[in-house]
Design a protein around this motif. Structure first.
Motif, mmCIF file in Angstrom:
data_model
loop_
_atom_site.group_PDB
_atom_site.id
_atom_site.type_symbol
_atom_site.label_atom_id
_atom_site.label_comp_id
_atom_site.label_asym_id
_atom_site.label_seq_id
_atom_site.Cartn_x
_atom_site.Cartn_y
_atom_site.Cartn_z
ATOM 1 N N ASP A 3 0.801 -1.216 0.000
ATOM 2 C CA ASP A 3 0.000 0.000 0.000
ATOM 3 C C ASP A 3 0.834 1.266 0.000
ATOM 4 N N SER A 4 2.083 1.178 0.446
ATOM 5 C CA SER A 4 2.921 2.362 0.577
ATOM 6 C C SER A 4 4.150 2.262 -0.319
ATOM 7 N N TYR A 5 4.568 3.413 -0.818
ATOM 8 C CA TYR A 5 5.796 3.474 -1.595
ATOM 9 C C TYR A 5 6.991 3.430 -0.652
ATOM 10 N N ALA A 6 7.956 2.581 -0.955
ATOM 11 C CA ALA A 6 9.191 2.510 -0.173
ATOM 12 C C ALA A 6 10.071 3.696 -0.553
ATOM 13 N N SER A 7 10.492 4.459 0.444
ATOM 14 C CA SER A 7 11.354 5.608 0.149
ATOM 15 C C SER A 7 12.804 5.179 -0.042
ATOM 16 N N GLN A 8 13.177 4.026 0.508
ATOM 17 C CA GLN A 8 14.522 3.492 0.298
ATOM 18 C C GLN A 8 14.417 2.389 -0.749
ATOM 19 N N GLU A 9 15.136 2.586 -1.836
ATOM 20 C CA GLU A 9 15.052 1.637 -2.936
ATOM 21 C C GLU A 9 16.186 0.628 -2.877
ATOM 22 N N PRO A 10 15.936 -0.593 -3.354
ATOM 23 C CA PRO A 10 17.022 -1.564 -3.447
ATOM 24 C C PRO A 10 17.948 -1.193 -4.601
ATOM 25 N N ALA A 11 19.121 -1.781 -4.607
ATOM 26 C CA ALA A 11 20.049 -1.588 -5.722
ATOM 27 C C ALA A 11 19.529 -2.357 -6.934
ATOM 28 N N ARG A 12 19.867 -1.904 -8.106
ATOM 29 C CA ARG A 12 19.441 -2.595 -9.332
ATOM 30 C C ARG A 12 19.928 -4.033 -9.338
ATOM 31 N N SER A 60 13.536 12.602 -9.063
ATOM 32 C CA SER A 60 14.772 13.077 -9.666
ATOM 33 C C SER A 60 15.975 12.556 -8.886
ATOM 34 N N GLY A 61 16.929 12.011 -9.611
ATOM 35 C CA GLY A 61 18.150 11.523 -8.996
ATOM 36 C C GLY A 61 18.040 10.173 -8.320
ATOM 37 N N ARG A 62 16.900 9.499 -8.448
ATOM 38 C CA ARG A 62 16.748 8.170 -7.851
ATOM 39 C C ARG A 62 17.301 7.145 -8.840
ATOM 40 N N PRO A 63 18.357 6.435 -8.484
ATOM 41 C CA PRO A 63 19.056 5.581 -9.446
ATOM 42 C C PRO A 63 18.261 4.384 -9.967
ATOM 43 N N LEU A 64 17.410 3.779 -9.152
ATOM 44 C CA LEU A 64 16.702 2.590 -9.631
ATOM 45 C C LEU A 64 15.758 2.936 -10.776
ATOM 46 N N GLY A 65 14.970 3.986 -10.601
ATOM 47 C CA GLY A 65 14.058 4.407 -11.672
ATOM 48 C C GLY A 65 14.806 4.792 -12.938
ATOM 49 N N ARG A 66 15.934 5.478 -12.783
ATOM 50 C CA ARG A 66 16.712 5.870 -13.962
ATOM 51 C C ARG A 66 17.285 4.643 -14.664
#
Length: 108
Positions: A3-12, A60-66
């Protein structure tokens, strides 16, 4: 379904190493289009076998999405065994999401 977006993303590399079916959802909690897509995603997930759902807050600047080339939200990446099998950007129909889910929960 998360239900919630994780603000800390895992590495690719971590995402690429995940076994089995995975849905990676990129968006933001304040995004109106993301909010509108939530019932569609929930409906599609309710009709499928259990799978991993990573709900990642992007920006902006979030590496996983990029690394996935995400430009619009929500973007849904459908993965099986660390490989992208399908993608939907700003889905408007639960049927489209369910179709892509069926591609990752069943063997190719």
């Amino acid at each position: 379904m998360n239900d919630s977006y994780a603000s800390q993303e895992p590495a690719r590399s971590e995402v690429d190493a995940l076994p089995g079916p995975t849905l990676v959802e990129f968006g933001a909690p304040w995004c109106g289009i993301c909010k509108a897509a939530q019932p569609l995603i929930a409906q599609a997930l309710a009709g499928t076998a259990p799978l991993r759902h990573l709900k990642i807050e992007d920006g902006s600047g979030r590496p996983l999405g990029r690394s996935f080339g995400v430009k619009l939200w929500p973007t849904l990446i459908f993965m099986r065994d660390g490989q992208e099998v399908g993608r939907l950007v700003r889905p408007t129909r639960s049927e489209d999401i369910a179709r892509e889910l069926s591609r990752i929960v069943q063997p190719a």
